[in-house]
Scaffold this motif. Structure first.
Motif, PDB file in Angstrom:
ATOM      1  N   LEU A 186     -37.114 -13.041 -12.264  1.00 40.10           N
ATOM      2  CA  LEU A 186     -36.380 -12.005 -12.985  1.00 40.10           C
ATOM      3  C   LEU A 186     -36.112 -12.442 -14.425  1.00 40.10           C
ATOM      4  CD1 LEU A 186     -34.869  -9.289 -12.972  1.00 40.10           C
ATOM      5  CD2 LEU A 186     -32.858 -10.507 -12.096  1.00 40.10           C
ATOM      6  N   GLN A 187     -35.697 -13.694 -14.588  1.00 40.98           N
ATOM      7  CA  GLN A 187     -35.427 -14.213 -15.928  1.00 40.98           C
ATOM      8  C   GLN A 187     -36.696 -14.242 -16.771  1.00 40.98           C
ATOM      9  OE1 GLN A 187     -32.443 -14.681 -16.890  1.00 40.98           O
ATOM     10  NE2 GLN A 187     -32.752 -15.602 -18.905  1.00 40.98           N
ATOM     11  N   THR A 188     -37.833 -14.585 -16.134  1.00 47.11           N
ATOM     12  CA  THR A 188     -39.113 -14.609 -16.848  1.00 47.11           C
ATOM     13  C   THR A 188     -39.447 -13.231 -17.399  1.00 47.11           C
ATOM     14  OG1 THR A 188     -39.956 -16.422 -15.487  1.00 47.11           O
ATOM     15  CG2 THR A 188     -41.587 -15.058 -16.626  1.00 47.11           C
ATOM     16  N   LEU A 189     -39.253 -12.201 -16.590  1.00 48.17           N
ATOM     17  CA  LEU A 189     -39.522 -10.839 -17.049  1.00 48.17           C
ATOM     18  C   LEU A 189     -38.605 -10.439 -18.195  1.00 48.17           C
ATOM     19  CD1 LEU A 189     -40.159  -8.676 -13.845  1.00 48.17           C
ATOM     20  CD2 LEU A 189     -41.818  -9.589 -15.461  1.00 48.17           C
ATOM     21  N   ARG A 190     -37.345 -10.780 -18.081  1.00 44.70           N
ATOM     22  CA  ARG A 190     -36.376 -10.377 -19.096  1.00 44.70           C
ATOM     23  C   ARG A 190     -36.545 -11.137 -20.409  1.00 44.70           C
ATOM     24  NH1 ARG A 190     -30.974  -9.630 -15.198  1.00 44.70           N
ATOM     25  NH2 ARG A 190     -31.573  -7.573 -14.421  1.00 44.70           N
ATOM     26  N   GLU A 191     -37.310 -12.230 -20.365  1.00 44.34           N
ATOM     27  CA  GLU A 191     -37.517 -13.018 -21.572  1.00 44.34           C
ATOM     28  C   GLU A 191     -38.887 -12.782 -22.213  1.00 44.34           C
ATOM     29  OE1 GLU A 191     -36.832 -17.016 -20.326  1.00 44.34           O
ATOM     30  OE2 GLU A 191     -34.633 -16.830 -20.375  1.00 44.34           O
ATOM     31  N   LEU A 192     -39.585 -11.737 -21.763  1.00 47.45           N
ATOM     32  CA  LEU A 192     -40.875 -11.425 -22.373  1.00 47.45           C
ATOM     33  C   LEU A 192     -40.731 -11.200 -23.876  1.00 47.45           C
ATOM     34  CD1 LEU A 192     -42.731  -9.042 -19.892  1.00 47.45           C
ATOM     35  CD2 LEU A 192     -43.220 -11.427 -20.404  1.00 47.45           C
ATOM     36  N   LEU A 193     -39.646 -10.531 -24.251  1.00 49.28           N
ATOM     37  CA  LEU A 193     -39.352 -10.289 -25.662  1.00 49.28           C
ATOM     38  C   LEU A 193     -37.916 -10.681 -25.951  1.00 49.28           C
ATOM     39  CD1 LEU A 193     -40.848  -6.773 -26.522  1.00 49.28           C
ATOM     40  CD2 LEU A 193     -41.666  -8.976 -27.351  1.00 49.28           C
ATOM     41  N   PRO A 194     -37.652 -11.402 -27.024  1.00 46.70           N
ATOM     42  CA  PRO A 194     -36.264 -11.641 -27.430  1.00 46.70           C
ATOM     43  C   PRO A 194     -35.584 -10.316 -27.755  1.00 46.70           C
ATOM     44  CG  PRO A 194     -37.766 -13.130 -28.576  1.00 46.70           C
ATOM     45  CD  PRO A 194     -38.608 -12.118 -27.879  1.00 46.70           C
ATOM     46  N   SER A 195     -34.286 -10.276 -27.641  1.00 49.18           N
ATOM     47  CA  SER A 195     -33.545  -9.029 -27.840  1.00 49.18           C
ATOM     48  C   SER A 195     -33.652  -8.493 -29.262  1.00 49.18           C
ATOM     49  CB  SER A 195     -32.064  -9.235 -27.481  1.00 49.18           C
ATOM     50  OG  SER A 195     -31.491 -10.264 -28.291  1.00 49.18           O
ATOM     51  N   ASP A 196     -33.966  -9.364 -30.229  1.00 50.92           N
ATOM     52  CA  ASP A 196     -34.046  -8.920 -31.617  1.00 50.92           C
ATOM     53  C   ASP A 196     -35.474  -8.601 -32.063  1.00 50.92           C
ATOM     54  OD1 ASP A 196     -34.932 -11.528 -31.524  1.00 50.92           O
ATOM     55  OD2 ASP A 196     -33.978 -12.140 -33.402  1.00 50.92           O
ATOM     56  N   VAL A 197     -36.405  -8.521 -31.112  1.00 49.36           N
ATOM     57  CA  VAL A 197     -37.795  -8.185 -31.417  1.00 49.36           C
ATOM     58  C   VAL A 197     -38.131  -6.857 -30.751  1.00 49.36           C
ATOM     59  CG1 VAL A 197     -40.215  -8.848 -31.100  1.00 49.36           C
ATOM     60  CG2 VAL A 197     -38.497 -10.592 -31.643  1.00 49.36           C
ATOM     61  N   ARG A 198     -38.798  -5.989 -31.478  1.00 54.29           N
ATOM     62  CA  ARG A 198     -39.207  -4.716 -30.881  1.00 54.29           C
ATOM     63  C   ARG A 198     -40.709  -4.512 -31.049  1.00 54.29           C
ATOM     64  NH1 ARG A 198     -37.745   0.548 -34.497  1.00 54.29           N
ATOM     65  NH2 ARG A 198     -38.371  -0.221 -36.560  1.00 54.29           N
ATOM     66  N   VAL A 199     -41.267  -3.752 -30.113  1.00 54.91           N
ATOM     67  CA  VAL A 199     -42.691  -3.432 -30.116  1.00 54.91           C
ATOM     68  C   VAL A 199     -42.849  -1.936 -30.362  1.00 54.91           C
ATOM     69  CG1 VAL A 199     -44.811  -3.352 -28.748  1.00 54.91           C
ATOM     70  CG2 VAL A 199     -43.281  -5.333 -28.572  1.00 54.91           C
ATOM     71  N   ILE A 200     -43.681  -1.577 -31.329  1.00 56.20           N
ATOM     72  CA  ILE A 200     -43.943  -0.194 -31.695  1.00 56.20           C
ATOM     73  C   ILE A 200     -45.436   0.065 -31.526  1.00 56.20           C
ATOM     74  CG2 ILE A 200     -43.869   1.495 -33.584  1.00 56.20           C
ATOM     75  CD1 ILE A 200     -41.599  -0.178 -34.779  1.00 56.20           C
TER      76      ILE A 200
END
Length: 297
Positions: free
Chosen positions: A85-99
């Protein structure tokens, strides 16, 4: 600092058919991470906060990979699989977004970058080709991070290069430096020209463009005016030639190792390198390889 990166992922991946018929080639895994995730991690390590995927209707799996999967996360939580679960939630840091933006037609790398213009705006940005891995695990800073810093210092476009064998220069874009100048790993030098896939006899050097660029927003204006070239596509190289004549550009010779994961052999080489240092299976994988080599004599 450079905060935006464009990743052109709309290509069909024909070199990996039939594997890429239903799965984007960027989603093929190197051990347990898709190639695209490793490229995004490289961008983030260089300070990038906004990932812009130039994509195609058939590549929705890439967008889904970086999105939240509520049902899967809920199931993992219920089953007590906290590490996964932690691995999935850490795919992207909270301050990074994908567009994501769409490239409606396959009109070349230059056109793909131009499709990101409205999202990038008038800021400098990085370009990372998503089927090329740059492995910097032995360096304190990634090559891309150093290129970003150099752009901030000079304002000049930065092109990542590496030396290739003379018999392979016809497969790459090759950069020309001042006559007689050499370029050591980790160094920058002013470029004189770029030559697309020259013969071994005509090549000005053996320094090949690897697939990482840091570019000023001016490149969009030049791409907009670039006429279709080889393959009737809008070539980034043509716009870079114009940028070079206007304001100069620098080549940076990489310190890391590159793997072309759009090529079967390059993909296998990457799997071997990343597999051998994988924290969970690396030691067992190394033992298996030693045993296999001994059995084959």
């Amino acid at each position: 600092m450079i905060r935006k990166a464009v990743l052109p992922v709309a290509g069909l991946g024909t070199r990996f058919l039939p594997a890429s018929k239903a799965i984007p080639k960027e989603m093929l895994s190197v051990v347990d991470k898709p190639v695209i995730q490793l490229v995004v991690e490289e961008a983030i390590a260089a300070g990038i906060k906004e990932i812009i995927l130039v994509t195609h209707a058939a590549k929705k799996a890439i967008e889904d990979h970086f999105d939240t999967h509520y049902e899967l996360e809920h199931t993992l939580a219920q089953r007590g699989k906290t590490e996964l679960l932690q691995t999935l939630r850490e795919l992207l840091p909270s301050d990074v977004r994908v567009i994501s933006v769409r490239q409606g037609q396959p009109l070349g790398l230059g056109h793909a970058i131009l499709c990101a213009r409205e999202v990038v705006g008038d800021q400098p940005f990085a370009v990372l080709l998503p089927d090329v891995l740059v492995d910097n695990h032995q360096q304190d800073q990634t090559d891309l991070a150093l290129m970003n810093q150099r752009f901030v210092q000079t304002g000049q476009a930065q092109i990542l290069v590496d030396e290739v064998a003379r018999e392979r220069v016809h497969q790459y874009g090759i950069v020309a430096l001042q006559q007689g100048q050499t370029l050591a790993a980790g160094d920058f030098a002013a470029m004189q020209a770029m030559v697309e896939k020259p013969s071994a006899e005509a090549a000005p050097s053996r320094l090949a463009v690897v697939g990482r660029y840091v570019l000023p927003a001016r490149i969009f204006h030049l791409l907009e005016k670039t006429q279709p070239g080889a393959g009737n596509e809008i070539q980034l190289t043509d716009a870079l030639d114009q940028l070079l004549s206007e304001q100069g550009a620098e080549a940076y010779r990489m310190q890391g190792v590159t793997y072309d994961c759009g090529d079967k052999l390059g993909y296998l080489q990457a799997t071997l390198a990343y597999g051998l240092r994988h924290p969970q299976v690396g030691a067992d994988f190394a033992a298996y390889l030693r045993q296999s080599l001994l059995q084959q004599g």
